[in-house]
Enzyme design. Structure first.
Site, PDB file in Angstrom:
ATOM      1  N   GLY A   7       0.767  -1.247   0.000  1.00  0.00           N
ATOM      2  CA  GLY A   7       0.000   0.000   0.000  1.00  0.00           C
ATOM      3  C   GLY A   7       0.790   1.285   0.000  1.00  0.00           C
ATOM      4  O   GLY A   7       0.343   2.285  -0.543  1.00  0.00           O
ATOM      5  N   GLU A  62       4.362   4.201   5.920  1.00  0.00           N
ATOM      6  CA  GLU A  62       3.158   3.373   5.949  1.00  0.00           C
ATOM      7  C   GLU A  62       2.051   4.081   5.185  1.00  0.00           C
ATOM      8  O   GLU A  62       2.021   5.312   5.125  1.00  0.00           O
ATOM      9  CB  GLU A  62       2.779   3.147   7.418  1.00  0.00           C
ATOM     10  CG  GLU A  62       1.624   2.254   7.719  1.00  0.00           C
ATOM     11  CD  GLU A  62       1.774   0.824   7.259  1.00  0.00           C
ATOM     12  OE1 GLU A  62       1.675   0.602   6.035  1.00  0.00           O
ATOM     13  OE2 GLU A  62       1.921  -0.068   8.097  1.00  0.00           O
ATOM     14  N   ASP A  63       1.148   3.304   4.582  1.00  0.00           N
ATOM     15  CA  ASP A  63       0.023   3.910   3.874  1.00  0.00           C
ATOM     16  C   ASP A  63      -1.060   4.362   4.844  1.00  0.00           C
ATOM     17  O   ASP A  63      -1.548   5.472   4.761  1.00  0.00           O
ATOM     18  CB  ASP A  63      -0.549   2.965   2.810  1.00  0.00           C
ATOM     19  CG  ASP A  63      -0.973   1.607   3.354  1.00  0.00           C
ATOM     20  OD1 ASP A  63      -0.697   1.287   4.532  1.00  0.00           O
ATOM     21  OD2 ASP A  63      -1.567   0.827   2.582  1.00  0.00           O
ATOM     22  N   ASP A  66      -4.161   1.998  11.054  1.00  0.00           N
ATOM     23  CA  ASP A  66      -5.546   1.673  11.405  1.00  0.00           C
ATOM     24  C   ASP A  66      -5.555   0.964  12.755  1.00  0.00           C
ATOM     25  O   ASP A  66      -5.461   1.602  13.792  1.00  0.00           O
ATOM     26  CB  ASP A  66      -6.156   0.826  10.294  1.00  0.00           C
ATOM     27  CG  ASP A  66      -7.656   0.598  10.438  1.00  0.00           C
ATOM     28  OD1 ASP A  66      -8.237   1.027  11.451  1.00  0.00           O
ATOM     29  OD2 ASP A  66      -8.248  -0.028   9.547  1.00  0.00           O
ATOM     30  N   LYS A  94      -6.070   6.516  11.078  1.00  0.00           N
ATOM     31  CA  LYS A  94      -7.462   6.256  11.447  1.00  0.00           C
ATOM     32  C   LYS A  94      -7.482   5.865  12.930  1.00  0.00           C
ATOM     33  O   LYS A  94      -7.565   4.692  13.275  1.00  0.00           O
ATOM     34  CB  LYS A  94      -8.030   5.136  10.586  1.00  0.00           C
ATOM     35  CG  LYS A  94      -9.529   4.952  10.742  1.00  0.00           C
ATOM     36  CD  LYS A  94     -10.075   3.695  10.103  1.00  0.00           C
ATOM     37  CE  LYS A  94      -9.689   3.479   8.677  1.00  0.00           C
ATOM     38  NZ  LYS A  94     -10.312   2.262   8.111  1.00  0.00           N
ATOM     39  N   PHE A 115     -13.302   2.429   5.207  1.00  0.00           N
ATOM     40  CA  PHE A 115     -12.315   1.672   4.441  1.00  0.00           C
ATOM     41  C   PHE A 115     -12.024   2.482   3.184  1.00  0.00           C
ATOM     42  O   PHE A 115     -12.941   2.863   2.463  1.00  0.00           O
ATOM     43  CB  PHE A 115     -12.865   0.286   4.077  1.00  0.00           C
ATOM     44  CG  PHE A 115     -11.821  -0.612   3.495  1.00  0.00           C
ATOM     45  CD1 PHE A 115     -10.984  -1.340   4.324  1.00  0.00           C
ATOM     46  CD2 PHE A 115     -11.655  -0.710   2.123  1.00  0.00           C
ATOM     47  CE1 PHE A 115     -10.003  -2.163   3.793  1.00  0.00           C
ATOM     48  CE2 PHE A 115     -10.679  -1.528   1.580  1.00  0.00           C
ATOM     49  CZ  PHE A 115      -9.847  -2.260   2.424  1.00  0.00           C
ATOM     50  N   VAL A 116     -10.739   2.754   2.946  1.00  0.00           N
ATOM     51  CA  VAL A 116     -10.375   3.613   1.817  1.00  0.00           C
ATOM     52  C   VAL A 116      -9.525   2.864   0.797  1.00  0.00           C
ATOM     53  O   VAL A 116      -8.807   1.916   1.131  1.00  0.00           O
ATOM     54  CB  VAL A 116      -9.643   4.890   2.295  1.00  0.00           C
ATOM     55  CG1 VAL A 116     -10.589   5.805   3.053  1.00  0.00           C
ATOM     56  CG2 VAL A 116      -8.432   4.557   3.145  1.00  0.00           C
ATOM     57  N   ASP A 122      -5.688  -0.710  -1.368  1.00  0.00           N
ATOM     58  CA  ASP A 122      -6.478  -1.635  -2.173  1.00  0.00           C
ATOM     59  C   ASP A 122      -7.640  -2.234  -1.405  1.00  0.00           C
ATOM     60  O   ASP A 122      -7.763  -2.087  -0.194  1.00  0.00           O
ATOM     61  CB  ASP A 122      -5.581  -2.787  -2.644  1.00  0.00           C
ATOM     62  CG  ASP A 122      -5.254  -3.751  -1.521  1.00  0.00           C
ATOM     63  OD1 ASP A 122      -5.504  -4.965  -1.680  1.00  0.00           O
ATOM     64  OD2 ASP A 122      -4.747  -3.314  -0.466  1.00  0.00           O
ATOM     65  N   ARG A 128      -5.645  -0.044  -6.435  1.00  0.00           N
ATOM     66  CA  ARG A 128      -4.406   0.652  -6.062  1.00  0.00           C
ATOM     67  C   ARG A 128      -4.062   1.761  -7.055  1.00  0.00           C
ATOM     68  O   ARG A 128      -3.411   2.736  -6.716  1.00  0.00           O
ATOM     69  CB  ARG A 128      -3.230  -0.325  -6.012  1.00  0.00           C
ATOM     70  CG  ARG A 128      -3.275  -1.311  -4.890  1.00  0.00           C
ATOM     71  CD  ARG A 128      -1.968  -2.119  -4.852  1.00  0.00           C
ATOM     72  NE  ARG A 128      -2.093  -3.295  -4.028  1.00  0.00           N
ATOM     73  CZ  ARG A 128      -2.013  -3.305  -2.700  1.00  0.00           C
ATOM     74  NH1 ARG A 128      -1.814  -2.189  -2.057  1.00  0.00           N
ATOM     75  NH2 ARG A 128      -2.146  -4.422  -2.034  1.00  0.00           N
TER      76      ARG A 128
END
Length: 146
Positions: A7, A62-63, A66, A94, A115-116, A122, A128
């Site tokens: 990600g 990091e993407d 969460d 998040k 959820f994104v 993805d 992606r």
């Protein structure tokens, strides 16, 4: 700079182009989602670093932060490798999803509990390539699976 695949690769590419000091790049592939929109709670490392980071100033890229389970596992693993310093940079944070106490040193955007997808993020390895980040309608996936 250590990018957490898959990600974070798009964010990492943009980020390193903005850094003016010399830096090295490596990648780890870590997952806790296994083609779901919810973390499984089990962190799996499928690709480790190729370099020894002892004595280096390391930034984990990091993407999304969460649940914190994946990032906590990565931080713990890399701390045992004796870096000079270890920081975390995340594109998205998040905090409502946190299951373990961890935070990023650098956060681009804080997001609500959705959820994104897009810009490297993805859903079951799809989306992606979207040039934007958008909320994913999880009921669509449930209707499709049902």
């Amino acid at each position: 700079m250590v990018s957490v695949l898959k990600g974070a690769f798009v964010f990492m590419a943009d980020l390193i182009r903005e850094i003016s000091i010399p830096c090295e790049v490596d990648f780890m592939c870590v997952s806790s989602y296994q083609n779901s929109t919810v973390s499984s709670g089990t962190v799996k490392i499928t690709k480790d670093l190729n370099v020894d980071i002892s004595g280096y100033d390391v930034v984990i890229v990091e993407d999304i932060l969460d649940s914190g389970l994946t990032l906590s596992a990565v931080v713990k693993l890399l701390e045992h490798r004796n870096p000079k310093s270890l920081k975390v940079c995340t594109l998205l944070d998040k905090p409502s999803g946190r299951k373990t106490p961890i935070s990023a040193d650098y956060v681009c955007f804080e997001i609500p509990d959705e959820f994104v997808i897009g810009y490297g993020l993805d859903c079951a390895e799809k989306y992606r390539n979207l040039p934007y980040i958008g909320a994913y309608d999880t009921s669509y996936m449930q209707r499709k699976e049902g």
